[in-house]
Design a protein around this motif. Structure first.
Motif, short mmCIF file in Angstrom:
data_model
loop_
_atom_site.label_atom_id
_atom_site.label_comp_id
_atom_site.label_asym_id
_atom_site.label_seq_id
_atom_site.Cartn_x
_atom_site.Cartn_y
_atom_site.Cartn_z
N VAL A 46 -45.60 21.22 -73.06
CA VAL A 46 -44.21 21.47 -73.45
C VAL A 46 -44.01 20.82 -74.81
CG1 VAL A 46 -41.79 21.12 -72.87
CG2 VAL A 46 -43.47 21.45 -71.04
N SER A 47 -43.66 21.64 -75.80
CA SER A 47 -43.44 21.15 -77.17
C SER A 47 -41.95 21.11 -77.47
CB SER A 47 -44.14 22.06 -78.18
OG SER A 47 -45.52 22.11 -77.93
N PHE A 48 -41.50 19.98 -77.97
CA PHE A 48 -40.11 19.81 -78.36
C PHE A 48 -39.99 19.90 -79.88
CE2 PHE A 48 -39.93 18.04 -74.16
CZ PHE A 48 -38.63 18.24 -73.74
N ALA A 58 -38.79 14.54 -76.75
CA ALA A 58 -40.00 14.55 -75.93
C ALA A 58 -40.20 13.18 -75.28
CB ALA A 58 -41.21 14.93 -76.77
N ALA A 59 -39.97 12.11 -76.04
CA ALA A 59 -40.13 10.76 -75.50
C ALA A 59 -39.14 10.51 -74.37
CB ALA A 59 -39.94 9.73 -76.62
N ARG A 60 -37.91 10.97 -74.53
CA ARG A 60 -36.89 10.81 -73.49
C ARG A 60 -37.27 11.58 -72.24
NH1 ARG A 60 -32.89 11.86 -76.51
NH2 ARG A 60 -32.38 13.93 -75.79
N ALA A 61 -37.80 12.78 -72.41
CA ALA A 61 -38.24 13.59 -71.27
C ALA A 61 -39.38 12.90 -70.55
CB ALA A 61 -38.67 14.98 -71.74
N PHE A 66 -33.32 17.74 -72.05
CA PHE A 66 -33.71 16.64 -72.92
C PHE A 66 -33.70 17.00 -74.40
CE2 PHE A 66 -35.56 15.95 -68.77
CZ PHE A 66 -35.04 14.71 -68.47
N GLY A 67 -33.59 18.28 -74.72
CA GLY A 67 -33.54 18.69 -76.13
C GLY A 67 -34.14 20.07 -76.33
N ASP A 119 -39.56 27.83 -65.01
CA ASP A 119 -39.25 26.60 -64.26
C ASP A 119 -39.37 25.38 -65.16
OD1 ASP A 119 -38.93 28.07 -61.89
OD2 ASP A 119 -41.03 27.76 -61.28
N LEU A 120 -40.44 25.34 -65.95
CA LEU A 120 -40.66 24.21 -66.85
C LEU A 120 -39.59 24.16 -67.93
CD1 LEU A 120 -44.54 24.44 -67.15
CD2 LEU A 120 -43.22 22.70 -65.92
N GLN A 121 -39.23 25.33 -68.43
CA GLN A 121 -38.15 25.42 -69.43
C GLN A 121 -36.87 24.81 -68.85
OE1 GLN A 121 -38.74 27.30 -72.47
NE2 GLN A 121 -36.77 26.70 -73.27
N ASP A 122 -36.53 25.19 -67.63
CA ASP A 122 -35.32 24.68 -66.98
C ASP A 122 -35.40 23.16 -66.75
OD1 ASP A 122 -34.30 27.25 -66.90
OD2 ASP A 122 -34.80 27.57 -64.79
N LEU A 123 -36.59 22.67 -66.39
CA LEU A 123 -36.76 21.25 -66.10
C LEU A 123 -36.64 20.39 -67.36
CD1 LEU A 123 -37.52 19.07 -63.98
CD2 LEU A 123 -39.92 19.51 -64.57
N PHE A 124 -37.20 20.87 -68.48
CA PHE A 124 -37.24 20.06 -69.70
C PHE A 124 -36.08 20.32 -70.66
CE2 PHE A 124 -41.53 19.53 -68.17
CZ PHE A 124 -41.85 18.24 -68.55
N GLN A 125 -35.38 21.43 -70.50
CA GLN A 125 -34.28 21.82 -71.40
C GLN A 125 -33.20 20.74 -71.57
OE1 GLN A 125 -34.33 25.26 -72.68
NE2 GLN A 125 -33.04 24.28 -74.20
#
Length: 126
Positions: free
Chosen positions: A75-77, A83-86, A52-53, A44-50
Motif C-alpha cells: 500500500v503506497s501513500f 503511511a507511518a500513522r497507518a 489514514f490519508g 478491502d485494503l483501500q477501505d482499511l487504509f483510506q
C-alpha cells in the motif's frame, strides 16, 4: 499550472518530492502488509487504509493461475506521515480472522542485465 512552476516548487521542497523521481517517493511511502487472508481484495485494503490519508497505489499479490491472494500486499501513500500513522494503528490489527503484520517496503533491487542468461539450477556447468 506550468511545468516550470511545478519544477520550481519541487526544487524548493514544496512538491514534497525533494527533487526525487516519483518511483523513489512511492518506495519511501510504501507499506508491505503480510498475513492477509485469501479472501481479501484490493478494495478491502483501500477501505482499511483510506482513513489514514491519500493512497497512491494498492497492489495485492495474487497467484497467476488461480488469481487467489498470496497473502501479502503493498500500500503506497502520497505522504510518508500518513503511511507511518497507518503502520502505527494497524500493526497487529485483527483483520478477517488474521493478525496483520506491517513493515516498510524495501525497494526492489534493479535487475542486472549481465546476470540474465543461462541459469544453471543443478550446479552442473558452473
Amino acid at each position: 499550472k506550468s511545468l516550470a512552476a511545478m519544477a520550481e516548487r519541487a526544487d524548493a521542497g514544496g512538491g514534497g518530492g525533494g527533487g526525487r523521481a516519483f518511483g523513489q517517493d512511492r518506495d519511501q511511502n510504501t507499506i508491505r502488509v503480510t498475513n492477509i487472508s485469501e479472501d481479501t481484495t484490493e478494495a478491502d485494503l483501500q477501505d482499511l487504509f483510506q482513513p489514514f490519508g491519500r493512497i497512491s497505489r494498492v497492489y495485492l499479490a495474487k497467484d497467476k493461475e488461480t488469481m487467489v491472494s498470496r497473502g501479502f500486499a503493498f500500500v503506497s501513500f502520497v505522504h510518508r506521515e500518513d503511511a507511518a500513522r497507518a503502520m502505527e494503528k494497524l500493526q497487529g490489527f485483527g483483520y478477517d480472522h488474521l493478525i496483520l503484520k506491517l513493515e516498510w517496503a524495501r525497494p526492489s533491487a534493479p535487475k542486472d542485465p549481465a546476470s540474465e542468461g543461462t541459469q544453471f539450477r543443478s550446479g552442473y556447468g558452473k
